[in-house]
Design a protein around this motif. Structure first.
Motif, PDB file in Angstrom:
ATOM      1  N   ASP A 463       0.806  -1.222   0.000  1.00  0.00           N
ATOM      2  CA  ASP A 463       0.000   0.000   0.000  1.00  0.00           C
ATOM      3  C   ASP A 463       0.837   1.269   0.000  1.00  0.00           C
ATOM      4  O   ASP A 463       0.292   2.378  -0.019  1.00  0.00           O
ATOM      5  N   VAL A 464       2.175   1.128   0.023  1.00  0.00           N
ATOM      6  CA  VAL A 464       3.036   2.300   0.156  1.00  0.00           C
ATOM      7  C   VAL A 464       3.187   3.097  -1.140  1.00  0.00           C
ATOM      8  O   VAL A 464       3.317   4.327  -1.088  1.00  0.00           O
ATOM      9  N   PRO A 465       3.206   2.498  -2.348  1.00  0.00           N
ATOM     10  CA  PRO A 465       3.434   3.297  -3.559  1.00  0.00           C
ATOM     11  C   PRO A 465       2.510   4.496  -3.691  1.00  0.00           C
ATOM     12  O   PRO A 465       2.946   5.589  -4.107  1.00  0.00           O
ATOM     13  N   ALA A 466       1.245   4.346  -3.342  1.00  0.00           N
ATOM     14  CA  ALA A 466       0.331   5.490  -3.434  1.00  0.00           C
ATOM     15  C   ALA A 466       0.724   6.579  -2.436  1.00  0.00           C
ATOM     16  O   ALA A 466       0.690   7.775  -2.761  1.00  0.00           O
ATOM     17  N   LEU A 467       1.119   6.187  -1.252  1.00  0.00           N
ATOM     18  CA  LEU A 467       1.570   7.169  -0.266  1.00  0.00           C
ATOM     19  C   LEU A 467       2.826   7.873  -0.752  1.00  0.00           C
ATOM     20  O   LEU A 467       2.976   9.089  -0.599  1.00  0.00           O
ATOM     21  N   ARG A 468       3.723   7.094  -1.357  1.00  0.00           N
ATOM     22  CA  ARG A 468       4.976   7.668  -1.850  1.00  0.00           C
ATOM     23  C   ARG A 468       4.728   8.690  -2.937  1.00  0.00           C
ATOM     24  O   ARG A 468       5.369   9.750  -2.968  1.00  0.00           O
ATOM     25  N   THR A 469       3.779   8.413  -3.793  1.00  0.00           N
ATOM     26  CA  THR A 469       3.471   9.349  -4.877  1.00  0.00           C
ATOM     27  C   THR A 469       2.883  10.647  -4.335  1.00  0.00           C
ATOM     28  O   THR A 469       3.265  11.749  -4.764  1.00  0.00           O
ATOM     29  N   ARG A 470       1.959  10.559  -3.402  1.00  0.00           N
ATOM     30  CA  ARG A 470       1.324  11.759  -2.863  1.00  0.00           C
ATOM     31  C   ARG A 470       2.315  12.603  -2.071  1.00  0.00           C
ATOM     32  O   ARG A 470       2.315  13.829  -2.184  1.00  0.00           O
ATOM     33  N   ILE A 471       3.182  11.953  -1.284  1.00  0.00           N
ATOM     34  CA  ILE A 471       4.173  12.717  -0.523  1.00  0.00           C
ATOM     35  C   ILE A 471       5.190  13.353  -1.468  1.00  0.00           C
ATOM     36  O   ILE A 471       5.609  14.500  -1.271  1.00  0.00           O
TER      37      ILE A 471
END
Length: 743
Positions: A463-471
């Motif tokens: 689930d981290v790739p989406a968080l990485r993109t937004r940050i």
């Protein structure tokens, strides 16, 4: 109380000196020797001002609890290629390090290149190719004492390995670094700054007191008392550090406060004794009587001045959950020990010195010392001594008042944009090995250096790739490293576009990341996150603590003066003084003035320790000077009610002399600490020097005389019911050898 204390000091002088010598020796031994497992330096914390329960503190704990390995101790070799390094030396060192208790694993490029993952060796080689790393991982199961001893043992072995590898290689060097070694370096630097600041300040204060008190022997008494009081303070800090998370900067501020206050109060008591000795013959029984009158006459005002300093420091106890209560307790201990030594040890030393405390004849012949060494001991010849400077200002009080307020406001204006910092390794000087180690690590080994900030997410790697993109899309974010699994958490390293990881831009990025609705629980850590949490934690309790401190201060000054106007004026002028000092400190750090002396970290903001110390201690210092000015009659030492009026001018002169001696002593001590190597200590000392300079040059010479001239008799005004309350509760005044309430 004070007459009894004076008589006790006069009749048991040698006993008091012996007691203080024993206490000082005990404090010194506790602070310097390894009793109960550690000395003062080892008990101090150096890991920043973490706010208990904050997001950054919880995130740091998650990282620590879920770490696969313990602390890393790294040997950085510069100017030597990893492929040409002596393989036999590295192999032997790996074996020896691996056998040390507490060591989990040892890595170097040669071992990794020959192992199952040769591509990992590239992370330990410098980008320019002429350097490499040797990394030692510790176990996570070590307790605090075993962890520290293991780090020191591994560091010693790595340091020896670095010397063997670089010997005979031109331009090669070796440096060992780790988080524990950085903390050790900060603690040791703070200890050296305490010693250096004292060694610089004491000779300067001694030279000044020789002129003020009129002799070397008289000046030596407060110096001796302050040295013993400082040793006792170190012992108290040793005990306090075992109970609280006492920072190295807290101990430095407490030592600076204790040394300055003990010198100031001690010089005050010696000056007062000189006045009393002048009025009597020099027979031995009269010496005891003079000591008694000196303590009973100056003791109440000295205690009140100390209380005005203690009250703001006590206000820090309310600022939880921040680490500020430990600073407040350290400051209170230093102030209490200082006033106790001034009222017990100094009178005892004065009695033992006897007639040698009198001003020397040669000082009265010096043009620049004539008005200091003789002003307080010569009786008035023509009635009250007029305040000539105040008289000159009284002709144009409105212009003087307006000009002073405008100048102070202009100086204070930059303080509205003050930026609080919590520095760690940045507080060390550039020449420090640990600072050079981190700088070289960041330049040559970007994969091995830590990110500017980290985001811990309570989710899996899927689930981290989406968080990485937004940050990564946020302004101020340069790059987001690939996520790393850490137990049930995922960790994202964030590199910022700014080079200052603790600057205002970094704090804005922290707030932006925390404002994102990422759908999972996250924690943001790093220097900027700690600073944001510290600032946010102050918002609530700060105003309550400030209101309580102001209320207690106004009440204390009301009991002293019986006026409502005078306490409010004193609080306002002290507040303007502190605000102007903070404004000057902010301008210096923001604009980068004196950058070589202040260090490269100074341009980004003001250390939180410096801001708190300037507000609390500086505010108390300004008010203590007002207490001395407001009670000249209490230092008059009149022998009867009939000659109280005649003695008032002498009391005014004693008050001026005491205020000058105390101000100069504290100012020189702060100046000695202003050239410390540790950034926080340097800013604390410089900030307090600015407070004293503003108070002396602007407030005392212009603002106070102008306000008094404009207020006239209204300066002592209070409503009828309040004045009647004061007549019942006012602070006793010494008259005629006993204490009674005037009226």
């Amino acid at each position: 109380m004070f007459p009894s204390l004076g008589r006790f000091a006069a009749h048991h002088a040698r006993l008091l000196v012996v007691v203080w010598v024993v206490l000082a020796a005990t404090g010194y031994v506790l602070a310097s020797a390894h009793l109960a497992g550690s000395n003062l330096s080892e008990r101090l914390a150096a890991d920043g001002w973490s706010v208990t329960g904050s997001e950054s503190a919880e995130g740091s704990k998650i990282l620590q609890d879920n770490a696969a390995a313990g602390e890393e101790i790294t040997l950085l070799i510069k100017g030597l290629d990893a492929t040409t390094a002596d393989a036999q030396t590295l192999s032997v060192a790996r074996s020896e390090l691996g056998l040390l208790p507490g060591v989990e694993a040892v890595f170097d490029p040669q071992a990794l290149a020959a192992g199952p993952a040769p591509e990992a060796a590239a992370n330990l080689v410098a980008d320019e190719g002429t350097g490499f790393l040797v990394v030692v991982d510790l176990r996570t199961s070590l307790d605090e004492q075993a962890h520290r001893s293991t780090v020191l043992a591994v560091a010693a072995r790595l340091d020896d390995l670095g010397r063997r590898l670089t010997t005979g290689v031109s331009g090669a060097s070796a440096t060992v670094g780790s988080p524990t070694l950085i903390s050790e370096s900060i603690r040791h630097q703070a200890q050296r700054d305490m010693v250096t600041g004292g060694l610089i300040a004491i000779p300067l204060v001694l030279a000044a007191l020789v002129l003020i008190l009129g002799g070397f022997r008289a000046a030596l008494l407060p110096i001796a008392a302050s040295v013993m009081a400082t040793a006792v303070t170190l012992g108290a800090l040793w005990a306090l550090a075992s109970l609280l998370d006492l920072q190295a900067a807290d101990a430095t501020v407490a030592v600076m406060m204790g040394l300055g206050l003990s010198l100031g109060f001690g010089a005050w008591l010696v000056a007062r004794f000189q006045v009393e000795l002048r009025r009597r013959h020099r027979a031995e029984p009269v010496l005891a009587a003079a000591v008694t009158r000196a303590v009973s006459g100056s003791g109440p005002t000295a205690v009140l001045a100390a209380i005005t300093i203690v009250v703001p420091m006590a206000g820090l106890l309310l600022l939880r959950p921040t680490p500020l209560p430990s600073l407040g307790l350290a400051g209170i201990c230093a102030a209490v020990i200082s006033i106790v030594s001034a009222l017990t040890l100094v009178p005892a030393l004065v009695l033992i010195a006897g007639r040698h405390v009198r001003p020397a004849a040669w000082t009265t012949r010096l043009p620049w010392a004539r008005h200091t060494a003789t002003e307080a001991i010569q009786p008035p010849s023509k009635g009250p001594d007029p305040a000539r400077w105040a008289g000159h200002l009284g002709r144009r009080p409105r212009w003087v008042l307006a000009g002073s307020v405008v100048l102070l406001a202009a100086l204070a204006l930059p303080a509205f944009g003050i930026h609080l910092r919590i520095s760690h390794v940045e507080s060390l000087p550039e020449s420090a090995k640990q600072r050079q180690f981190l700088s070289q690590l960041a330049e040559q080994y970007p994969s091995a250096s830590s990110s500017d900030m980290q985001v811990i997410a309570a989710t899996t790697l899927e689930d981290v790739p989406a968080l990485r993109t937004r940050i990564g899309s946020l302004p101020g974010v340069a790059a987001v490293a690939a996520p790393v699994a850490l137990g049930s958490y995922s960790v994202l390293g964030i590199d910022l576009t700014t080079s200052d990881a603790g600057g205002s831009a970094a704090e804005s990025t922290v707030r932006d990341v925390r404002a994102l609705d990422l759908g999972v629980r996250t924690w943001v850590t790093g220097q900027a996150a700690e600073q944001v949490d510290f600032t946010d934690a102050l918002h609530g309790p700060l105003w309550w603590a400030a209101a309580l401190v102001l209320l207690v201060t106004v009440l204390l000054l009301f009991l002293l003066t019986g006026s409502i106007v005078a306490p409010l004026r004193a609080v306002l002028t002290a507040g303007l003084t502190v605000a102007a000092a903070l404004g000057i400190l902010t301008s210096v750090t923001r604009q980068g003035y004196f950058a070589p002396a202040w260090g490269p970290g100074a341009g980004g903001g003001v250390e939180s320790t410096a801001v708190v110390a300037v507000i609390a201690f500086g505010f108390g210092l300004a008010l203590s000077c007002e207490v001395v000015r407001a009670s000249p009659a209490r230092t008059a030492g009149s022998r009867s009610d009939q000659d109280a009026t005649a003695a008032a001018p002498a009391g005014s002169r004693v008050a001026r002399l005491a205020s000058a001696a105390g101000t100069i002593a504290v100012g020189l001590v702060c100046a000695g600490f202003a050239i410390s190597h540790l950034l926080s200590s340097r800013q604390v000392g410089a900030g307090l020097v600015v407070v004293i300079a503003v108070d002396v040059v602007i407030v005392r010479l212009f603002l106070v005389p102008a306000t008094r001239a404009l207020a006239g008799r209204w300066d002592q005004w209070a409503p009828g019911p309040v004045r009647r309350l004061h007549s019942r509760a006012r602070i006793p005044v010494k008259r005629g050898g006993h204490v009674r309430r005037p009226g």
